[in-house]
Design a protein around this motif. Structure first.
Motif, PDB file in Angstrom:
ATOM      1  N   PRO A  44       0.519  -7.135  -6.375  1.00  0.00           N
ATOM      2  CA  PRO A  44       0.169  -5.966  -7.192  1.00  0.00           C
ATOM      3  C   PRO A  44      -1.337  -5.942  -7.484  1.00  0.00           C
ATOM      4  CG  PRO A  44       2.081  -7.101  -8.094  1.00  0.00           C
ATOM      5  CD  PRO A  44       1.523  -7.977  -7.012  1.00  0.00           C
ATOM      6  N   GLY A  45      -1.934  -4.763  -7.416  1.00  0.00           N
ATOM      7  CA  GLY A  45      -3.355  -4.590  -7.692  1.00  0.00           C
ATOM      8  C   GLY A  45      -4.270  -4.867  -6.520  1.00  0.00           C
ATOM      9  N   ALA A  46      -3.740  -5.458  -5.456  1.00  0.00           N
ATOM     10  CA  ALA A  46      -4.565  -5.764  -4.292  1.00  0.00           C
ATOM     11  C   ALA A  46      -4.857  -4.489  -3.503  1.00  0.00           C
ATOM     12  CB  ALA A  46      -3.856  -6.774  -3.392  1.00  0.00           C
ATOM     13  N   VAL A  47      -6.015  -4.445  -2.882  1.00  0.00           N
ATOM     14  CA  VAL A  47      -6.349  -3.324  -2.004  1.00  0.00           C
ATOM     15  C   VAL A  47      -5.697  -3.592  -0.657  1.00  0.00           C
ATOM     16  CG1 VAL A  47      -8.212  -2.116  -0.816  1.00  0.00           C
ATOM     17  CG2 VAL A  47      -8.493  -2.799  -3.198  1.00  0.00           C
ATOM     18  N   GLN A  77       3.791  -7.406  -1.207  1.00  0.00           N
ATOM     19  CA  GLN A  77       2.375  -7.257  -1.499  1.00  0.00           C
ATOM     20  C   GLN A  77       2.045  -7.754  -2.897  1.00  0.00           C
ATOM     21  OE1 GLN A  77       0.300  -6.101   0.919  1.00  0.00           O
ATOM     22  NE2 GLN A  77       2.084  -5.942   2.230  1.00  0.00           N
ATOM     23  N   ASP A 114      -6.199   6.318  -6.309  1.00  0.00           N
ATOM     24  CA  ASP A 114      -6.185   4.933  -5.830  1.00  0.00           C
ATOM     25  C   ASP A 114      -6.014   4.813  -4.326  1.00  0.00           C
ATOM     26  OD1 ASP A 114      -6.452   4.023  -8.502  1.00  0.00           O
ATOM     27  OD2 ASP A 114      -4.282   4.210  -8.780  1.00  0.00           O
ATOM     28  N   CYS A 115      -6.474   5.817  -3.596  1.00  0.00           N
ATOM     29  CA  CYS A 115      -6.376   5.820  -2.138  1.00  0.00           C
ATOM     30  C   CYS A 115      -7.620   6.501  -1.576  1.00  0.00           C
ATOM     31  CB  CYS A 115      -5.123   6.576  -1.713  1.00  0.00           C
ATOM     32  SG  CYS A 115      -4.864   6.620   0.057  1.00  0.00           S
ATOM     33  N   ARG A 122       7.426  -3.038  -0.746  1.00  0.00           N
ATOM     34  CA  ARG A 122       7.016  -3.187  -2.148  1.00  0.00           C
ATOM     35  C   ARG A 122       6.949  -4.657  -2.576  1.00  0.00           C
ATOM     36  NH1 ARG A 122       6.546   0.957  -5.216  1.00  0.00           N
ATOM     37  NH2 ARG A 122       7.953   2.234  -3.989  1.00  0.00           N
ATOM     38  N   GLU A 124      -4.464   1.069  -3.389  1.00  0.00           N
ATOM     39  CA  GLU A 124      -3.544   0.199  -4.100  1.00  0.00           C
ATOM     40  C   GLU A 124      -2.121   0.485  -3.643  1.00  0.00           C
ATOM     41  OE1 GLU A 124      -4.208   0.148  -8.298  1.00  0.00           O
ATOM     42  OE2 GLU A 124      -6.378  -0.108  -8.032  1.00  0.00           O
TER      43      GLU A 124
END
Length: 128
Positions: A69-72, A67, A20-21, A64, A40
């Motif tokens: 959650p799930g957003a790029v 942001q 996810d990066c 944490r 993510e």
């Protein structure tokens, strides 16, 4: 390709192994590398910790609870490339070392692959 350019390519390849990066672009600029990443939140939060261990600057600093959650999310890493002690390419090389150790620990990088980087960077090897 110079040693610093090879180290930058290797570090970017290791970052791309983080689930996810992904690295969007990277380049060298005077005494530091600039690595733009997107991913993510959980992946980037973990990568922040690796940057702390390697003494590599990262902007913006993510919190944490700030942001969605799930957003790029996008961040930029600024590891120094100037030699220090036995480290030829400064915090860029330290970042690579910590990534290799961490990816191996998570079973995302085999011992053979990790040790190939770690031997070149004169770091402690991992066991199979």
């Amino acid at each position: 390709m110079s040693g610093i350019e090879q180290t930058l390519d290797d570090v970017c390849a290791l970052i791309d192994r983080v689930p996810d990066c992904s690295v969007q672009r990277c380049h060298l600029e005077s005494d530091r590398a600039v690595i733009e990443i997107a991913g993510e939140l959980p992946a980037l939060m973990a990568l922040q910790e690796v940057c702390l261990a390697a003494n590599a600057d990262i902007e913006p600093w993510l919190r944490r609870n700030a942001q969605v959650p799930g957003a790029v999310v996008r961040q930029t890493l600024f590891p120094r490339v100037t030699p220090r002690d036995l480290i030829d390419h400064g915090s860029l090389q330290l970042l690579g070392i910590h990534l290799a150790w961490g990816l191996h620990r998570l079973r995302l990088l085999s011992a053979t692959e990790a040790n190939r980087f770690l031997q070149r960077w004169r770091a402690g090897l991992v066991e199979g």
